[in-house]
Design a protein around this motif. Structure first.
Motif, mmCIF file in Angstrom:
data_model
loop_
_atom_site.group_PDB
_atom_site.id
_atom_site.type_symbol
_atom_site.label_atom_id
_atom_site.label_comp_id
_atom_site.label_asym_id
_atom_site.label_seq_id
_atom_site.Cartn_x
_atom_site.Cartn_y
_atom_site.Cartn_z
ATOM 1 N N ASP A 178 -32.007 -14.461 47.546
ATOM 2 C CA ASP A 178 -32.418 -15.805 47.941
ATOM 3 C C ASP A 178 -31.386 -16.844 47.509
ATOM 4 O O ASP A 178 -31.068 -17.764 48.260
ATOM 5 C CB ASP A 178 -33.785 -16.136 47.327
ATOM 6 N N SER A 179 -30.836 -16.684 46.309
ATOM 7 C CA SER A 179 -29.833 -17.641 45.812
ATOM 8 C C SER A 179 -28.439 -17.352 46.343
ATOM 9 O O SER A 179 -27.558 -18.200 46.266
ATOM 10 C CB SER A 179 -29.802 -17.604 44.284
ATOM 11 N N ARG A 180 -28.245 -16.143 46.864
ATOM 12 C CA ARG A 180 -26.941 -15.657 47.317
ATOM 13 C C ARG A 180 -25.915 -15.746 46.176
ATOM 14 O O ARG A 180 -24.778 -16.220 46.361
ATOM 15 C CB ARG A 180 -26.467 -16.411 48.563
ATOM 16 N N ALA A 181 -26.342 -15.295 45.019
ATOM 17 C CA ALA A 181 -25.455 -15.293 43.844
ATOM 18 C C ALA A 181 -24.295 -14.333 44.066
ATOM 19 O O ALA A 181 -24.464 -13.245 44.615
ATOM 20 C CB ALA A 181 -26.240 -14.895 42.604
ATOM 21 N N LYS A 182 -23.107 -14.731 43.609
ATOM 22 C CA LYS A 182 -21.912 -13.902 43.764
ATOM 23 C C LYS A 182 -21.633 -13.049 42.536
ATOM 24 O O LYS A 182 -20.877 -12.081 42.610
ATOM 25 C CB LYS A 182 -20.699 -14.791 44.069
ATOM 26 N N GLY B 15 -12.591 -15.326 41.696
ATOM 27 C CA GLY B 15 -12.970 -15.887 42.992
ATOM 28 C C GLY B 15 -14.162 -16.810 43.011
ATOM 29 O O GLY B 15 -14.599 -17.235 44.101
ATOM 30 N N ILE B 16 -14.708 -17.166 41.850
ATOM 31 C CA ILE B 16 -15.834 -18.102 41.842
ATOM 32 C C ILE B 16 -15.312 -19.510 42.114
ATOM 33 O O ILE B 16 -14.415 -20.003 41.430
ATOM 34 C CB ILE B 16 -16.588 -18.064 40.491
ATOM 35 N N LYS B 17 -15.896 -20.149 43.132
ATOM 36 C CA LYS B 17 -15.470 -21.491 43.527
ATOM 37 C C LYS B 17 -16.594 -22.487 43.288
ATOM 38 O O LYS B 17 -17.745 -22.101 43.038
ATOM 39 C CB LYS B 17 -15.077 -21.500 45.002
ATOM 40 N N LYS B 18 -16.247 -23.759 43.404
ATOM 41 C CA LYS B 18 -17.257 -24.798 43.210
ATOM 42 C C LYS B 18 -18.431 -24.574 44.169
ATOM 43 O O LYS B 18 -18.237 -24.334 45.367
ATOM 44 C CB LYS B 18 -16.661 -26.184 43.442
ATOM 45 N N GLY B 19 -19.645 -24.629 43.628
ATOM 46 C CA GLY B 19 -20.840 -24.452 44.448
ATOM 47 C C GLY B 19 -21.336 -23.023 44.540
ATOM 48 O O GLY B 19 -22.443 -22.772 45.024
ATOM 49 N N ASP B 20 -20.537 -22.054 44.090
ATOM 50 C CA ASP B 20 -21.000 -20.655 44.098
ATOM 51 C C ASP B 20 -22.080 -20.471 43.035
ATOM 52 O O ASP B 20 -22.028 -21.075 41.959
ATOM 53 C CB ASP B 20 -19.837 -19.698 43.808
ATOM 54 N N ARG B 21 -23.034 -19.612 43.342
ATOM 55 C CA ARG B 21 -24.110 -19.347 42.390
ATOM 56 C C ARG B 21 -23.762 -18.142 41.512
ATOM 57 O O ARG B 21 -23.287 -17.116 42.015
ATOM 58 C CB ARG B 21 -25.431 -19.072 43.114
ATOM 59 N N VAL B 22 -24.020 -18.296 40.216
ATOM 60 C CA VAL B 22 -23.808 -17.211 39.254
ATOM 61 C C VAL B 22 -25.091 -17.063 38.436
ATOM 62 O O VAL B 22 -25.571 -18.034 37.845
ATOM 63 C CB VAL B 22 -22.614 -17.496 38.321
ATOM 64 N N GLU C 195 -24.647 -37.376 41.089
ATOM 65 C CA GLU C 195 -25.959 -37.594 41.710
ATOM 66 C C GLU C 195 -26.402 -36.424 42.579
ATOM 67 O O GLU C 195 -27.598 -36.099 42.632
ATOM 68 C CB GLU C 195 -25.891 -38.867 42.574
ATOM 69 N N ASN C 196 -25.473 -35.779 43.267
ATOM 70 C CA ASN C 196 -25.853 -34.805 44.293
ATOM 71 C C ASN C 196 -25.484 -33.358 44.015
ATOM 72 O O ASN C 196 -26.111 -32.447 44.559
ATOM 73 C CB ASN C 196 -25.252 -35.221 45.647
ATOM 74 N N ASP C 197 -24.468 -33.116 43.196
ATOM 75 C CA ASP C 197 -24.057 -31.728 42.955
ATOM 76 C C ASP C 197 -25.100 -30.994 42.119
ATOM 77 O O ASP C 197 -25.593 -31.511 41.105
ATOM 78 C CB ASP C 197 -22.711 -31.685 42.229
ATOM 79 N N LEU C 198 -25.405 -29.767 42.536
ATOM 80 C CA LEU C 198 -26.381 -28.960 41.804
ATOM 81 C C LEU C 198 -25.738 -28.351 40.558
ATOM 82 O O LEU C 198 -24.601 -27.887 40.595
ATOM 83 C CB LEU C 198 -26.915 -27.835 42.687
ATOM 84 N N ALA C 199 -26.510 -28.365 39.470
ATOM 85 C CA ALA C 199 -26.109 -27.642 38.258
ATOM 86 C C ALA C 199 -26.896 -26.353 38.133
ATOM 87 O O ALA C 199 -26.422 -25.382 37.551
ATOM 88 C CB ALA C 199 -26.352 -28.513 37.022
ATOM 89 N N LEU C 200 -28.085 -26.333 38.745
ATOM 90 C CA LEU C 200 -29.021 -25.251 38.461
ATOM 91 C C LEU C 200 -29.926 -24.953 39.643
ATOM 92 O O LEU C 200 -30.390 -25.860 40.328
ATOM 93 C CB LEU C 200 -29.887 -25.681 37.263
ATOM 94 N N TYR D 122 -18.432 -25.209 33.896
ATOM 95 C CA TYR D 122 -17.007 -25.575 33.837
ATOM 96 C C TYR D 122 -16.255 -25.036 35.051
ATOM 97 O O TYR D 122 -15.297 -25.653 35.525
ATOM 98 C CB TYR D 122 -16.353 -25.027 32.569
ATOM 99 N N ALA D 123 -16.669 -23.880 35.547
ATOM 100 C CA ALA D 123 -16.003 -23.284 36.717
ATOM 101 C C ALA D 123 -16.444 -23.939 38.022
ATOM 102 O O ALA D 123 -15.935 -23.592 39.091
ATOM 103 C CB ALA D 123 -16.282 -21.783 36.763
ATOM 104 N N GLY D 124 -17.393 -24.864 37.932
ATOM 105 C CA GLY D 124 -17.900 -25.516 39.139
ATOM 106 C C GLY D 124 -19.056 -24.771 39.776
ATOM 107 O O GLY D 124 -19.520 -25.145 40.853
ATOM 108 N N GLY D 125 -19.506 -23.702 39.111
ATOM 109 C CA GLY D 125 -20.597 -22.905 39.673
ATOM 110 C C GLY D 125 -21.963 -23.530 39.449
ATOM 111 O O GLY D 125 -22.124 -24.512 38.723
#
Length: 565
Positions: free
Chosen positions: A118-122, A69-76, A205-210, A95-98
């Motif tokens: 705070d990060s709302r990690a899944k 269930g991890i989707k693009k933008g989810d925090r891990v 430019e805008n998507d977060l990696a970290l 690679y999973a978009g997380g």
């Protein structure tokens, strides 16, 4: 003032502006696996993995994350020491978009709970011996999944059989978990998931990696939002600075923890980008590090001053051959010139000081590694595409050369902002400029100098005293191994200067002798009024001395004294 005077100092081999490939960070692992499929990517306690193996393992993990269930933008979150699993997890999440949330394995339950919430990690990926700590915070967080690995999972035979017994003896912790429910075993994932690539669209430019959390010396730690562009820009600039390094050939010592942004950029990303071999160590132990350098022959060694100091002061240093080391950039704290000189004598390589902060991915400045001598006391010059200036505290305008003010920087490595903290972001980022909170100056040539943190400045009897200046002088004394200078409350002066000192083995120097040395080299008002000798100083995992911990200790002492009075 002339714009960017430091560009005149650049050697011909370093471009003043760079091209950045507009692709997500994980793409570099895909390319490395294609270019160097059978080259060793990771060495860990005798175990080696090729770039093909790391790539396929990262794909297996990414597919499994998507399946749960991890989707693009989810925090891990990753709560691991430097290890093959740490490398696989980092790229697998991307690679999973997380979005990766690097988490210090030394965190207490309270610190862990705060960061997860705070990060709302899944999900979180961690070690078996850390599971008891994680299990206690689970019900207080929104974590859906816990992925557990063990050090033994990536050790060669027979170490993989012996390690559980060693671990039990050292920690007393034995964890037996099954791959069921919301608990997933890393080893099982590698056997059941397929290494199939999948396509996820990314905005470079805008998507977060970290989300990289700051140390939180004041208030709660803040999540620094770093994009794919931020990280690639900084790693690309690092490669440009190391222009003598050879693609696909260098061996880099991965001692700086990956949960610290400096280790992550200069080892975890740069190595994959350039096809280097990563020699990983899960923690800094002086003898283990010396043995590893002696046997594995790393050529690049990013570190921190306390690491280099620890190695140089080992009694059996002469037994080890460190001459494979060619290039080192020291960060996270001021590098004493004596440490640089001695380390270069021992290794025959170059050790220079750099500067940066979490909010800039992290490097903004460095001394030149090749061809030019380090300018004493300087953090060097801004990296390609990086602008910097000094803002006067009095006028709020750009300061003149050699005038002290706040260092501000601008460049492609500067963060997007703080996670869910618009007010803090607005206070730190102004018109694209990152206000660092560090006080410093620039000389006429364009070299920058840090005099201290804005918050660490000592005001004694109306005089401004920068701890770093006092530390630089005291470090010149041959009996001192480590030290830190802080301001402590003083009824007469408001604050006074105190030095916490770790002496070299065998030294019996007295406070009086140190005081005489300081008075010969410092104005009277800067000389420490109090000296305290210690066996060790509190440090972060990357080796940065925790000045704030010592300040807090002093504050508590003062309060207790008042109560007794």
């Amino acid at each position: 003032m002339e714009a960017k005077p430091w560009l005149k100092l650049y050697p011909e081999s370093i471009p003043t502006t760079l091209d950045y490939e507009e692709k997500p960070v994980q793409t570099y692992l895909t390319e490395a696996a294609r270019k160097y499929p059978d080259k060793v990517a990771v060495h860990f306690m005798g175990k080696e993995m090729t770039y093909r193996q790391v790539y396929e393992s990262a794909l297996r993990l990414s597919n499994y994350l998507i399946s749960i269930g991890i989707k693009k933008g989810d925090r891990v979150a990753i709560m691991l020491p430097n290890s093959p699993q740490g490398v696989i997890s980092y790229y697998g999440i991307l690679y999973a978009g997380g979005i990766v949330v690097q988490t210090n394995p030394l965190y207490t339950e309270r610190e862990l709970e705060y960061q997860i919430n705070d990060s709302r990690a899944k999900a979180i990926i961690s070690l078996d011996i850390l599971y008891p700590r994680i299990s206690k915070v689970l019900k207080h967080t929104k974590l859906d999944h816990v992925i557990i690995t063990a050090i033994k999972d990536y050790l060669p035979f027979p170490k993989n059989l012996l390690y559980p017994f060693i671990q039990k003896k050292q920690t007393g912790i034995v964890v037996q978990l099954k791959h069921e429910g919301n608990i997933h075993l890393f080893k099982k994932i590698m056997s059941v998931s397929q290494p199939e690539p999948h396509r996820i669209e990314f905005d470079f430019e805008n998507d977060l990696a970290l989300l990289q959390y700051t140390g939180g010396t004041t208030g709660h730690p803040k999540g620094v939002m770093l994009t794919h562009k931020n990280l690639i820009a900084n790693a690309t600039a690092c490669d440009a600075w190391l222009y003598n390094a050879k693609k696909g050939e260098e061996k880099i010592l991965g001692l700086l923890p990956f949960f610290h942004v400096y280790g992550m950029t200069t080892v975890l990303i740069l190595a994959v980008m350039q096809g280097y071999k990563m020699i990983l160590l899960p923690k800094f132990e002086v003898e283990t590090t010396l043995k590893t350098i002696h046997k594995q022959r790393p050529t690049i060694f990013p570190g921190a001053p306390t690491i280099y100091i620890g190695l140089l002061n080992h009694p059996d240093l002469s037994k080890y051959d460190l001459t494979s080391i060619e290039s080192c950039i020291s960060g996270s704290a001021p590098l004493p010139i004596e440490v640089q000189q001695k380390f270069e004598e021992v290794t025959g390589g170059k050790l220079v000081e750099g500067y940066g902060l979490t909010e800039s991915s992290p490097v903004t400045h460095a001394n030149f590694i090749y061809g030019k001598e380090r300018v004493k006391g300087s953090i060097g010059v801004p990296w390609p595409d990086t602008d910097a200036k000094i803002i006067s505290a009095e006028t709020g305008e750009e300061a003149a050369p050699n005038e002290i003010g706040e260092i501000v920087v601008k460049g492609p490595q500067v963060m997007k902002g703080y996670w869910n903290r618009p007010d803090d972001t607005a206070e730190t980022l102004k018109d694209g400029w990152l206000y660092t909170g560090d006080m410093g100056y620039m000389d006429e040539e364009g070299y920058f100098y840090v005099v201290d943190r804005k918050k660490d400045m000592i005001i004694a009897g109306g005089f401004n005293i920068y701890p770093r200046e006092v530390e630089d002088v005291l470090y010149e004394h041959p009996d001192i191994q480590e030290l830190v200078v802080v301001g402590v409350p003083d009824a007469y002066r408001g604050e006074t200067v105190k030095a916490f000192i770790v002496l070299k083995d065998g030294s019996n120097i007295t406070e009086k002798e140190l005081d005489e040395f300081a008075r010969k080299n410092l104005a009277a008002y800067k000389v420490p009024k109090i000296y305290e000798f210690r066996k060790e100083l509190p440090k972060t995992a990357v080796g940065k001395i925790l000045r704030r911990v010592l300040v807090e200790e002093e504050r508590k002492k003062q309060e207790e004294t008042k109560i007794l009075e």
